[in-house]
Structure formats: C-alpha cells, structure tokens
Enzyme design. Structure first.
Site, mmCIF file in Angstrom:
data_model
loop_
_atom_site.group_PDB
_atom_site.id
_atom_site.type_symbol
_atom_site.label_atom_id
_atom_site.label_comp_id
_atom_site.label_asym_id
_atom_site.label_seq_id
_atom_site.Cartn_x
_atom_site.Cartn_y
_atom_site.Cartn_z
ATOM 1 C CB ILE A 1 57.438 63.616 -8.246
ATOM 2 C CG1 ILE A 1 57.354 62.160 -8.725
ATOM 3 C CG2 ILE A 1 58.207 64.447 -9.229
ATOM 4 C CD1 ILE A 1 56.636 62.011 -10.058
ATOM 5 C CB ILE B 1 59.229 44.924 -5.146
ATOM 6 C CG1 ILE B 1 58.093 44.458 -6.063
ATOM 7 C CG2 ILE B 1 58.770 46.030 -4.220
ATOM 8 C CD1 ILE B 1 57.580 45.506 -7.025
ATOM 9 C CD GLU C 1 52.951 56.417 -15.530
ATOM 10 O OE1 GLU C 1 52.383 57.268 -16.224
ATOM 11 O OE2 GLU C 1 54.090 55.995 -15.757
#
Length: 697
Positions: free
Chosen positions: A458, A583, A659
């Site tokens: 997305i 990460i 988020e």
C-alpha cells in the site's frame, strides 16, 4: 541491485514504475467496452426510500442502466452490514448509496447521477455524541477483541487519597483517512468467473467476501491488488465500491469501474470515531503513580458496532497499583466508523500523554523523568513479561538528540518577538500483531528465484522488503530474487494492516525460502525446467498465544512556535526515536516513521471533522475543507531507532513500523504548545481560533 543484508536501504523495486506511470491502479486497467459507474448517495439522515425516478437519467447520452434496490442483482446478506448496498429501501445514515448510474464515461455517469430523483420517508435522527448521552452503554469488547473494561486495585480510592491529582478531559474529533488513491474497483465477469482490480489492503479477504455475496466458489473469484495508493485502514476490509462494480458488471455484461468521489468517502469507507476522554491520575509527591483511570465515550453507527479501543494503551504504559480503563459507546445515525492508522492508540495516547504532561507540571517534575520513573517491569494489565521494552532508551536518546537538557521548563519562558516558542515530549506504543500467511519460493534453472505471496503493497515498500527477506534466507544477491504479490491466485496472505504485514508475510517467505535452501543444499542434478519449489504456512504459529507482551515503543519530541497575534501554530522540529524490533530496510522504515509523524502533526494542528446535527453528515468532506499537512508544514522531521534484538517475535525479528510513528506526535505537539503559551488546550485540532481564544481567555 545487489546485496542481501536485512536492514540495508534497498531502493523500492516498483519505484520506477510508479514515477513513470507504468504502475496501474484499480481504475486504470483499460478493458474493451469498459463502462463507468457513479453512486447516488442518500440526502436524508435516516429513513426509507419511497420512490426512485430514473427516467431522466436513463434518457441521457451514454447511460447503460440505473441500478436501485428494485432492480439491482441480488446479493447474499453480508457479514459486514456496510456492504448491504442496494438490497432494500432503508437509509441508515446520510450518504448511504441508494442508486448507481452506469454509463460509457465517468462524465456521463456523473451527469446522469445528478438527474436521479429519490423520495424518502424521513425519520428522526440523532448524530450528536456527548459524554452523558442517555443511550451510552458499555459493550462487551472494544475493537480488536479487547475487553471494554479492565480494572484492578482501588482506582477511585487511590485517586481520592493521592497527594497529587490530575482530573482532565480531552476531545478528539472525527478524523478521515483520505488516501491519495480514492476507493476504486474495476470488475468484469467471464461467464461465472469474477475478476476484479481493487484498491484494497487485503485481496484474500476481498475474494472471500465477493464469493459469499455472489454465491461463487472462491476459486471462481480473482482479485488483483498490484498497486494501492494508500489506505491507512480505510481499505482494510472490502468497501462498497468493489460490490457495486461487480453488481454493475453483472447487470450490464461489460467491465465496470467504480471510483468513489472523494466527497463521498467520509460516509461510506469508515472514519476515526470521535472520542471523549476523561483521565484521572493520582501520584505521590515523588511522582510515582498510585492510580490511573482512563474512560472514553465514542460513537458507532446503528448498523454496525465499532468501538475505538482508545483506553487500551493505558493498560500497557505505566506502573500503577490501581487502574480502570473503560469504553462506552453510543449508537447514532452516523456512518459506520472503522480503522484509521493506529486505531485506539493514536487518540488514546494523545489523551494519556497529555495528562502525563499535566501531572508533570503539577509535580514540578521534568516530563521525561516522570515517564522514566513510572516504567513497569511487566505489562501492567496482563502481568506478562515484555518480549522487549526499550522505551527508556528511546526517551534518553531522544532527549540527547533533541537537546532536551537545555530546556527551560517554565511555560512561556521563551519568545522571539510575537512568536512564543515551546517544546514537548510524549511516549508511544503499538502492539505487535502477526497473522498466519502462506508463501511459495521457487528456484529456477537460470539461477534466479521467485517468491509468491498474496501480500499487498500500500506504498510501504513491501515488495522490496520481502525480496530482502527472501534473499537473506536463501543466501543470494537481491537481484536474483523476484517477488510476486497482489493477486488472490497467489498463496493466501493476511491484509496489510495493524502494522502486521511485513511480520506476517515475512515469516511465511522466510520459512519457504529456508525450506527451499535446505532442499537445494545437497542437490547436484540440474533443476527441471519448471524449477523446484517449497511452500510455507504459518497457521498455528503466527496466531499462537504468546507468553510475552509484545509491543513497539517510541519517544516523540516537538518544538513549536505560536504566533500570539494570529494564533497560528508552526512546528519547527519533530524528532522520533523508536524501538520496533529489527529494522528490515532503513530507507523504507525511515519513510514510514516520518510519514506517521507527519500524519500525527495533521491530527494535532489541521485535521478535524464536524458532524452537522441538522443534516447528519460531515461538513469537512473533501481536501478543500479537511486540511492535511503540506510540505511547508513540516520543515524538519527526524526519525531514529534503537537496535533491538527481540527473539520472541518471528524469524525476521520485526515488530511493524507503519503506525508507531503516528501515535505520540499529536501529544508531543500539544505539550509543546502548552509550554509555549502556558495555556492547556484539550480539544483537537489546535487551530488558530482555539489558540487565540485560549490566549485571550
């Protein structure tokens, strides 16, 4: 492109396609005889359709048909009531679709839609949320299956006897996702086979939903989600556009595209529900919390219960012997709320971290020190040990990088002419979510590899990161791996939501590639033309109950100026430091962290929606009235992270990062505005009118 190391800043694999226009989005797939459809929204807040006159619309050039509840193809009753479009005459809220015009061009469809005449039997409506609404009730659960109420100790007694107390209320207004690509779908029928291109965060779920609605086996439905221009939660489940496109294509016999006008999105694709917060914090004179109560009231629609889990973060954050966290909800005649980036955590942490700042002021204590002082050894609510929790390191590293130690703690202590300058801090948390997924890895005779998984990118860089995961597990260079995603005929996968995508898909990809590498290790014979493959399914492991409390954490710092003449707030600096597991790609991770922080800035300063009590709709329904931040609003944003090795997550060690960058930003900015002005503003957004009223009050 070479290199296999996870964490390397590999360039997005689809980047060139996107900037050159080669990448096709849901409404951009040309097909022979394709038609376009335009929805007709209800203009009343509650009632029933008594008549629909389509004659004028059908007489206009290019119009193929007008669908209403009287002639639309029948669909089964959906599990999600928001998809029950054109099934009956009811109007549960303003903006509910009551007709669909199908024409040869978008312009012809739009013109004809304005010619449809609808009559209604209007019923009384109520769209106004208040903390004391007589119909407010305590649901069994909030969103995500969280119990609506959690309580331990004696929170009321602890607050009553605390030497230092804060009893405050905050309000977060309705917020809207507004992805760059509006919700759109293109559908066609090939006999009894349905093929759709849709802008969705999860093609596997869309396929299952369409199969149920149209009474098809799932293998007769193919859903393509190759490129998706953002979602932020609003595309996490199927929306009416994909159902309408399939209905219109069946009715006309030609491919049909439905691209929802942006002004219609707030009514039909979800929104962040407004939340009214009350927090009561009790502490000793040493700053240690003795009691914490966080209670919220929110709204949901009449047709679907959705309870923003805004009190849940308070169950995670701070050590206290007494706590109550409670959700109450009011069912109103409003559009159904849904997920919006960091649902629950974003508004909940805004209120909690603002209240913590107020407690620090009441104590005369540095707000960073107050947070460090109340660090829990275990998750307060569950009692589970944390798989890893490096909030302390985030706060300390953020304070060092930001220059927090040079801050004068006195409010309104720094000015540059008529500009008041302030700094603020807030903590952030977001849960680790992982869902079962499947994947296939195939070795080809030419020495390359193909990884197949129905993941959805997305805009986060999922293609690139999954390729890195595969290359790392296979022990080969990145340019030897090709990753196929965004097609429901690929191995099924979970949706891109809840910051769970990469952790979920990456687990399956890692396992498939590890199995393939093992089968190739002792092989001496040439590979067959079709290659050799391995499959993985993480069901039973990814969804297994963990003995650990698994969360990402972060610390946000903000510097703002407040114009004492105009009330304008400008953010000079945003800095975030995060502990989010391993990460996997430094480039895409920084982009996501920064994007989340910018979205939090919008929540703090510009974004907010108003429910019109008389008409029952959102007055800020487009980007002319609903203001999102522009480049000029964010001159300096820094994102850093702590190297975190958490062995209790998944094979790739990632926690999810989409988020966590959003969660603490609004509170940090709000706390900085208080430091600048000496005035505490408790209603978002912090627009100039509110600032001026506070300064002059």
């Amino acid at each position: 492109m070479t290199g296999t190391a996870l964490g390397a800043p590999a360039v997005r694999r689809e980047g060139r396609q996107k900037v050159t226009g080669v990448a096709r989005y849901a409404a951009e797939h040309p097909q022979p005889d394709r038609a376009h459809a335009w929805p007709v929204p209800a203009t009343v807040a509650r009632g029933r359709v008594t008549a629909v006159d389509t004659s004028a619309a059908r007489a206009l050039p290019g119009v193929l048909t007008v669908l209403t509840h009287e002639n639309a193809p029948r669909i089964a009753e959906p599990d999600d009531p928001t998809l029950a479009v054109l099934r009956d005459d009811r109007v549960p809220h303003r903006g509910w679709f009551v007709a669909l015009v199908v024409a040869r061009s978008p312009e012809e469809a739009r013109a004809a839609a304005s010619a449809v005449r609808v009559e209604y039997a209007v019923e009384d409506h109520d769209v106004t949320l208040s903390a004391d609404h007589p119909e407010a009730y305590e649901p069994e659960t909030a969103n995500g299956g969280h119990p609506a109420r959690r309580e331990y100790g004696d929170p009321d007694g602890a607050f009553a006897t605390a030497p230092v107390r804060v009893d405050v209320s905050y309000r977060v207004p309705p917020l809207h996702n507004h992805p760059m690509e509006p919700h759109a779908s293109t559908a066609r029928w090939e006999g009894d086979r349905l093929v759709v291109h849709t802008s969705s965060q999860g093609g596997t779920a869309v396929r299952a939903t369409l199969a149920g609605l149209f009474a098809l086996p799932e293998d007769r439905v193919t859903v393509h989600t190759a490129h998706v221009g953002g979602g932020f939660g609003s595309k996490g489940t199927p929306r009416p556009d994909v159902v309408l496109a399939a209905m219109a294509a069946r009715a006309t016999g030609v491919p049909v595209t439905v691209s929802l006008p942006r002004r219609q999105l707030p009514a039909v694709v979800g929104h962040r529900a407004p939340t009214l917060h009350r927090l009561r914090l009790g502490a000793g004179t040493d700053g240690r919390l003795t009691g914490l109560t966080h209670e919220i009231v929110t709204h949901s629609s009449r047709i679907k219960e959705f309870v923003e889990q805004a009190a849940v973060p308070a169950r995670v954050m701070y050590a206290t012997p007494s706590s109550r966290t409670l959700h109450r909800v009011v069912r109103l005649d409003v559009p159904s709320p849904s997920w919006m980036r960091a649902p629950g955590e974003s508004p909940g942490m805004y209120a909690l971290e603002s209240a913590m700042d107020e407690l620090a002021a009441a104590l005369g204590m540095d707000p960073v020190r107050l947070r460090l002082l109340n660090e829990p050894e275990r998750e307060p609510d569950s009692g589970k040990p944390f798989s890893s929790r490096h909030l302390t390191e985030c706060l300390e590293e953020g304070a060092r990088r930001f220059g927090w130690g040079h801050r004068d703690p006195r409010p309104r202590s720094r000015a540059e002419g008529h500009l008041l300058v302030g700094t603020g801090v807030a903590a952030a948390t977001y849960p680790v979510l992982v869902q079962p997924s499947t994947a296939e890895a195939r070795a080809l005779p030419d020495g390359t590899f193909v990884v197949r998984v129905n993941a959805t990118d997305i805009g986060t860089g999922a293609r690139t990161v999954l390729t890195q995961v595969a290359a790392d597990a296979l022990g080969v260079a990145l340019d030897r791996v090709r990753t196929e995603i965004g097609d429901s005929d690929l191995p099924s996968a979970s949706l891109a939501g809840g910051s769970s995508g990469t952790a979920s898909w990456g687990w399956a990809v890692h396992d498939a590639c590890t199995a393939l590498a093992g089968s190739l290790a002792g092989r001496t014979a040439p590979l067959p033309d079709e290659g050799v493959s391995a499959h993985a399914d993480t069901a039973g492991r990814a969804d297994a109950e963990s003995p650990y409390a698994r969360h990402a954490f972060g610390a946000h710092f903000a510097e703002v100026t407040v114009d004492s003449l105009t009330g304008e707030v400008r953010v000079r600096r945003l800095l975030g430091v995060f502990a989010a597991g391993r990460i996997l790609n430094a480039r895409t991770a920084r982009s996501q962290f920064v994007g989340g922080m910018v979205m939090g800035l919008g929540m703090a300063l510009t974004e907010g929606s108003t429910m019109d009590a008389a008409f029952g709709d959102f007055t800020e329904s487009d980007l002319a009235s609903y203001h999102v931040p522009a480049h000029a609003d964010v001159p300096a944003v820094e994102a850093h992270w702590i190297d975190e090795d958490d062995p209790h997550l998944n094979p790739v060690g990632g926690k999810g990062i989409g988020e966590i960058g959003n969660v603490g930003t609004a509170a940090a900015i709000g706390n900085a505005v208080h430091h600048a002005t000496g005035v505490r503003f408790r209603d978002l957004p912090l627009t100039p009118d509110r600032i001026l009223t506070g300064l002059r009050g």
